[in-house]
Design a protein around this motif. Structure first.
Motif: not given
Lengths: 111, 114
Positions: A34, A46, A49, A92, A95-102
């Motif tokens: 995203m 957003l 995606y 992500i 699992n969709f349990n955590k988004f990782y961001f820059g």
């Protein structure tokens, strides 16, 4: 090493320029990618995606994913002063349990 | 649907006080995330709910932080005995596990601990 690397900028371009924003990542399990735009003191909005490798276009914005190189890009055509903001990439796994961001790239489009 | 709603938008509190934030996700979104963001940084993961179940919690979260989503709809994030280092923007996001699965963020709650 961070999971997601993003050049913080700032990036300054003249109005009408093509902007290229990029992120690299290390985790091959990331499946969904995203791009968010964030104005000062606002929540992330957003923009794009994508799931698979390749290009996705929406108006002036094109998102590009290269899973083999673990590299994603956002291109902005005909940039406008209103595009001035911080752009965050996020990803992500299934699992969709955590988004990782820059960390975000700050863009300034000069009139 | 008006999107993800967070309340309050701003909160100033004295060090040592407890604060509670509320997040109302997009209707029928069963996934809910809390993030924290400091100036010049990307959002940092705090916790994740699927319906009412808290499935993931950051190890960065101390025991002073707790989150709930009792009926699988709105969520609350409580910080006890606030410290100056807790000053940040607290962001909530929601997504669906059906169809389009992208996550949408609220406008955040800006906490200042003085």
């Amino acid at each position: 090493q961070k999971e997601v690397e993003q050049d913080p900028g700032p990036l300054s371009v003249p109005e009408g320029a093509i902007v290229s924003l990029n992120c690299t990542y290390s985790n091959s399990a990331f499946q969904y990618f995203m791009w968010y735009r964030q104005y000062s003191r606002k929540g992330p909005e957003l923009l794009m995606y994508t799931y698979s490798s390749g290009n996705k276009e929406d108006g002036r914005f094109t998102a590009q994913v290269d899973k083999s190189s673990k590299y994603i890009s956002l291109f902005i055509r005909d940039s406008q002063p209103s595009d001035s903001a911080t752009y965050l990439c996020a990803m992500i796994d299934y699992n969709f349990n955590k988004f990782y961001f820059g960390s975000g790239t700050k863009l300034n489009v000069k009139p | 649907d008006t999107g993800v709603s967070q309340d309050p938008r701003h909160k100033i509190t004295k060090r040592g006080q407890n604060v509670t934030f509320r997040c109302d996700p997009i209707s029928e979104h069963n996934r809910l995330y809390w993030y924290r963001q400091t100036l010049g940084q990307g959002p940092e993961f705090l916790t994740y709910f699927q319906n009412e179940a808290q499935l993931e919690k950051s190890r960065l979260l101390s025991d002073r932080f707790s989150a709930e989503r009792p009926k699988g709809s709105f969520s609350t994030l409580e910080i006890q005995r606030t410290e100056q280092g807790d000053s940040a923007m607290y962001l909530c996001a929601s997504s669906s596990d059906q169809g389009e699965t992208e996550a949408f963020f609220g406008q955040g709650t800006r906490l200042t601990v003085v």
